[in-house]
Write an enzyme that holds these catalytic residues in place. Sequence first.
Site, mmCIF file in Angstrom:
data_model
loop_
_atom_site.group_PDB
_atom_site.id
_atom_site.type_symbol
_atom_site.label_atom_id
_atom_site.label_comp_id
_atom_site.label_asym_id
_atom_site.label_seq_id
_atom_site.Cartn_x
_atom_site.Cartn_y
_atom_site.Cartn_z
ATOM 1 N N PHE A 116 26.134 -24.539 -81.231
ATOM 2 C CA PHE A 116 27.440 -24.968 -81.761
ATOM 3 C C PHE A 116 28.011 -26.302 -81.059
ATOM 4 O O PHE A 116 28.631 -27.014 -81.782
ATOM 5 C CB PHE A 116 28.490 -23.952 -81.474
ATOM 6 C CG PHE A 116 27.934 -22.545 -82.215
ATOM 7 C CD1 PHE A 116 27.770 -22.416 -83.470
ATOM 8 C CD2 PHE A 116 27.231 -21.511 -81.362
ATOM 9 C CE1 PHE A 116 27.297 -21.103 -84.145
ATOM 10 C CE2 PHE A 116 26.674 -20.280 -81.953
ATOM 11 C CZ PHE A 116 26.726 -20.091 -83.224
ATOM 12 N N CYS A 117 27.950 -26.233 -79.754
ATOM 13 C CA CYS A 117 28.273 -27.596 -79.122
ATOM 14 C C CYS A 117 27.475 -28.734 -79.364
ATOM 15 O O CYS A 117 27.925 -29.649 -79.477
ATOM 16 C CB CYS A 117 28.259 -27.101 -77.666
ATOM 17 S SG CYS A 117 29.167 -25.651 -77.025
HETATM 18 N N1 LIG Z 1 31.564 -19.615 -84.302
HETATM 19 C C1 LIG Z 1 31.719 -20.281 -83.231
HETATM 20 C C2 LIG Z 1 30.591 -19.544 -82.130
HETATM 21 C C3 LIG Z 1 30.770 -20.068 -80.784
HETATM 22 C C4 LIG Z 1 30.036 -19.530 -79.792
HETATM 23 O O1 LIG Z 1 29.565 -18.220 -80.266
HETATM 24 N N2 LIG Z 1 29.794 -19.930 -78.462
HETATM 25 C C5 LIG Z 1 29.144 -19.299 -77.584
HETATM 26 C C6 LIG Z 1 28.231 -20.434 -76.756
HETATM 27 S S1 LIG Z 1 26.839 -20.710 -77.720
HETATM 28 C C7 LIG Z 1 29.955 -18.690 -76.630
HETATM 29 O O2 LIG Z 1 30.862 -19.312 -76.053
HETATM 30 N N3 LIG Z 1 30.045 -17.567 -76.115
HETATM 31 C C8 LIG Z 1 30.708 -16.972 -75.214
HETATM 32 C C9 LIG Z 1 31.169 -15.422 -75.476
HETATM 33 O O3 LIG Z 1 30.833 -14.981 -76.547
HETATM 34 O O4 LIG Z 1 32.026 -14.855 -74.743
HETATM 35 C C10 LIG Z 1 31.402 -21.597 -83.314
HETATM 36 O O5 LIG Z 1 30.756 -22.101 -84.287
HETATM 37 O O6 LIG Z 1 31.923 -22.462 -82.236
#
Ligand SMILES: N[C@@H](CCC(=O)N[C@@H](CS)C(=O)NCC(=O)O)C(=O)O
Length: 400
Positions: free
Chosen positions: A135-136
């Site tokens: 996503f990043c």
């Molecule tokens: N729908 C979000 C998903 C973002 C996401 O799931 N990021 C993950 C990292 S790849 C995260 O930060 N996870 C930490 C957590 O769920 O606590 C987007 O598109 O930005």
Amino acid sequence: MAARRVHELGALSWRLAGQWRAGVAGLGSGLAARGAVKSCSGYVCVQSQRSLPFTSPHTGLIPLSAGWRGYRTGWRGQEEGMRGWGVMVAVGGALGVLHSMNYVLGEEQKTEEEETQVPVGGVQLTLYQYKTCPFCSKVRAFLDYHQLPHEIVEVNPVMRKEIKFSSYRKVPILLANAGCPIQLNDSSVIISAMKTFVISKQKSLEEIVSYYPALKSTDEKGKAVTEYQNRYWLMLDEQETKQLYASKEAQMEEMKWRRWVDNWLVHLISPNVYRTPGEALASFDYIVREGNFGSVEGLFAKYVGAAAMFFIGKRLKKRHNLQDDVRQDLYKAADTWVKAVGKGKKFLGGSEPNLADLAVYGVLRVMEGLKAFDDMMANTKIKPWYQRMTNAIQEKAALH
Ligand SMILES: N[C@@H](CCC(=O)N[C@@H](CS)C(=O)NCC(=O)O)C(=O)O
């Protein structure tokens, strides 16, 4: 506790984090500290709720100038983001004294240039990320291609203290600072809002962000879910829309494939990069190398994280109904995408990448250097398009 944290370590393990948390409920609550960012007026402008900001009025927000388009861009953000990795040491050591001197002189010139590159609206962007998170990477591909200078803050996936100002605990987060910080959450919202901001002549960023409210609900298992309204929609008027898209179909097609990236393509990454114990170890080695880990933390993460993700990868495979041989789904997705781009076209967007091209590229790029990526290149028709994307983004970078 330690095990839970390790579970959170993998930037490629974004799915895993939720599952793990569910399994060890309550252990992590202390980490999710509510925070606040002090703004110019001493007021909290950054959203401290889990939902997207700007559904309520903010005191002290400075409307951003629509003059964004006019400012020159630079790569300061990227360079600073890499600072911690000892770029100077690497460059100096590799190229020798003469080269190092040139580099230093070059840096000085660049610094002067950068001082003139302050955006008209005074907007500064900071991207909070895990480098290997798809996503990043999607957001970075967008910012880079659109030459929007940004600082990068690599978040430590264990404590995530870099984002303690935010009650939204995921990355990417984009902070747009025009005197007061405006927080944008969710990769697709960030991209839609920033693309609108780049194009729209009338609207401030604050106004634009208000069009992407967070909708909270609970799923059938009682788990809280946040959805963002209009996530893939650009808030443009008719004239701006006509300028951007050759046809209504082109606009709809871009949205359709951006959705496909979030709803399908991203789910193929973890099962593929953690497919075997060896691949899981290689993936975590890469995650730890690229991420913001302490040395003991990193070592721990590498082995325990790899082992955990190997098993979680299998669970994700089931959850998303992937084939037993997960590579087949990856190959199929890559070729489906190539077919969507079409034969005579360079990109889905035509002669230039559109937001769907950037999204697909951003997600696939996190596998670079891993076996899954090499296999995909060797067994599908995606390579020429991928190479064109790499060149397109590099060409933009070279302009500055
Ligand atoms: N729908 C979000 C998903 C973002 C996401 O799931 N990021 C993950 C990292 S790849 C995260 O930060 N996870 C930490 C957590 O769920 O606590 C987007 O598109 O930005």
